[in-house]
Design an enzyme around this catalytic site. Sequence first.
Site, short mmCIF file in Angstrom:
data_model
loop_
_atom_site.label_atom_id
_atom_site.label_comp_id
_atom_site.label_asym_id
_atom_site.label_seq_id
_atom_site.Cartn_x
_atom_site.Cartn_y
_atom_site.Cartn_z
CB CYS A 96 48.61 46.90 83.63
SG CYS A 96 47.93 48.43 83.05
CE LYS A 101 51.55 51.24 72.46
NZ LYS A 101 50.49 50.56 73.23
CG ASN A 102 47.74 52.10 71.17
OD1 ASN A 102 48.46 51.12 71.42
ND2 ASN A 102 47.56 53.09 72.02
NE ARG A 149 54.53 46.77 76.59
CZ ARG A 149 53.44 46.59 77.28
NH1 ARG A 149 53.48 46.63 78.58
NH2 ARG A 149 52.28 46.37 76.68
NE ARG A 208 44.74 49.32 80.41
CZ ARG A 208 45.71 49.37 79.51
NH1 ARG A 208 46.97 49.27 79.91
NH2 ARG A 208 45.45 49.53 78.24
CG ASP A 256 47.80 56.53 75.32
OD1 ASP A 256 47.64 56.11 76.49
OD2 ASP A 256 47.42 55.89 74.32
N1 EPU Z 1 37.31 49.58 80.88
C1 EPU Z 1 36.50 48.78 81.66
N2 EPU Z 1 36.03 47.61 81.12
C2 EPU Z 1 36.34 47.21 79.87
C3 EPU Z 1 37.16 48.03 79.07
C4 EPU Z 1 37.63 49.21 79.61
O1 EPU Z 1 36.22 49.11 82.81
O2 EPU Z 1 35.88 46.13 79.45
C5 EPU Z 1 37.81 50.85 81.42
C6 EPU Z 1 39.34 50.85 81.58
O3 EPU Z 1 39.73 50.26 82.80
C7 EPU Z 1 39.65 52.32 81.50
C8 EPU Z 1 38.62 52.83 80.48
O4 EPU Z 1 37.59 51.87 80.47
O5 EPU Z 1 39.45 52.93 82.73
C9 EPU Z 1 39.13 53.02 79.08
O6 EPU Z 1 39.89 51.88 78.70
P1 EPU Z 1 40.04 51.39 77.19
O7 EPU Z 1 39.40 50.05 77.09
O8 EPU Z 1 39.62 52.45 76.26
O9 EPU Z 1 41.62 51.20 77.10
P2 EPU Z 1 42.35 50.07 76.28
O10 EPU Z 1 41.55 49.76 75.08
O11 EPU Z 1 42.74 48.97 77.18
C10 EPU Z 1 43.69 51.65 74.70
C11 EPU Z 1 45.14 51.87 74.36
C12 EPU Z 1 45.82 52.55 75.54
C13 EPU Z 1 45.10 53.88 75.79
C14 EPU Z 1 43.60 53.63 76.04
C15 EPU Z 1 42.80 54.90 76.21
C16 EPU Z 1 45.63 50.06 72.86
C17 EPU Z 1 46.34 48.79 72.59
N3 EPU Z 1 45.76 50.59 74.07
O12 EPU Z 1 43.67 50.82 75.85
O13 EPU Z 1 47.16 52.80 75.17
O14 EPU Z 1 45.65 54.53 76.92
O15 EPU Z 1 43.06 52.89 74.95
O16 EPU Z 1 42.94 55.72 75.10
O17 EPU Z 1 44.98 50.60 71.97
C18 EPU Z 1 49.43 53.22 75.53
O18 EPU Z 1 49.58 53.18 74.30
O19 EPU Z 1 50.33 53.62 76.31
C19 EPU Z 1 48.16 52.79 76.10
C20 EPU Z 1 48.02 52.47 77.39
#
Ligand code: EPU
Length: 416
Positions: A116, A22-23, A396, A121, A304
Amino acid sequence: MDKLLITGGKRLNGDIHISGAKNAALPILCAGLLTSGDVVLHNVPSLQDVSTMLKLLRQMGLQVTQENGVTTLNGNAVDKLEAPYDLVKTMRASILVLGPLLARFGEAKVSLPGGCAIGSRPVDQHIKGLQAMGAEITIEAGYIHARAKKLKGARIVTDMITVTGTENLLMAATLAEGETVLENAAREPEVTDLANLLVAMGAKIEGIGTDRLVIHGVDSLHGATHTVIADRIETATFLCAVAATGGDITLKNTRSDILDVALDKLREAGVILTTGPDWIRAQMSGRPKAVGFRTTEYPGFPTDMQAQFMALNCIAQGTSRVTETIFENRFMHVQEMNRLGAKIEIDGHTAIVNGVDKLVGAPVMATDLRASASLVIAAMVAEGETLIDRIYHLDRGYDRMEVKLSAVGAQIQRVK
Ligand code: EPU
């Protein structure tokens, strides 16, 4: 609303075919916006989030065809540079259209994703990076409005490691003028998969798989063919399931080399694992041993997988400490597991799990995607029946999970 009715106590035996990740699929679909050529994708999983992403991309004018398991994207007629609130609120990954739209068309309007279930996030790092590349960004009426005649290469050091942040900036940088350096880049295999597709599309990227990506911008990208990598989280979820229920399963079309830490923890729990180039076999008998861990970015223990390993720890011998460092509110499954008889206490960002001899089925509620998967595992070991409500969360991100589990012996059915 669909629910899952699960009768616990069945061992799992047989083969399961793992779907595409998915990711990886979500950013890869957005990469279709970067070119007017055909992007031909194999192994795109059938998931609600993929359908939502395709709906969003079609609204923008991307042409999408799906035939015989092959998804073809064509971005020749993209003309609507907006991701509306009603779609973004259902799927945060919609933010991944921001970088590609801005880079190719010079403008993008994307609804700010709200908080969320698992944490607040924010997307400040996506915005900070694009601003460093010269984008003018305003936030008004809940929308991020970004403009840049031509993005310019920059050195960007994100405050923390962010997966979709890295992916957004990487896609934007492919079409920027000059060199972009992304320091502190996420190294998740899904980022690497996206980078490999971008290279096949003509992007110039160095340092793939490391925390320093160097991108030399090109004038345009062309079409390419790509196979989405196997879903390591789906893989590890089924491995946790067999570790909890006992049995002997072989996961096909997957990879062990991107799951090192999770596989080590499963071995520590007592699972016998054998691996081949594209399969993993797991054999388990007896009660698992408790395993402690701390979630971190790749290649560390994936957030995850935290909930699914916690389900395993619930019925394990011994006490474990599970610390969540990525998201501030990712313990919503704990109360539900305690309703099944688990003994888990939360102390700040750590859950202390005291393994019990047995869980007993009860009605429970899924709160997010991975929490849903953990409840499925807990229900498969609980005595009697468990009814899991709100499984739209599960749909999802897991491709027909109940069908795959039924085929290896679980007693699990979808009820309306
Ligand atoms: N963060 C910030 N600011 C930003 C971006 C991130 O503060 O601009 C913080 C987030 O709040 C969090 C941390 O940094 O505390 C890491 O977040 P990240 O941005 O890495 O998460 P994401 O990109 O939103 C992806 C996956 C998630 C997975 C995380 C961590 C996708 C579509 N989603 O989310 O997947 O948990 O990386 O590995 O790739 C899931 O599949 O169930 C899922 C939630």
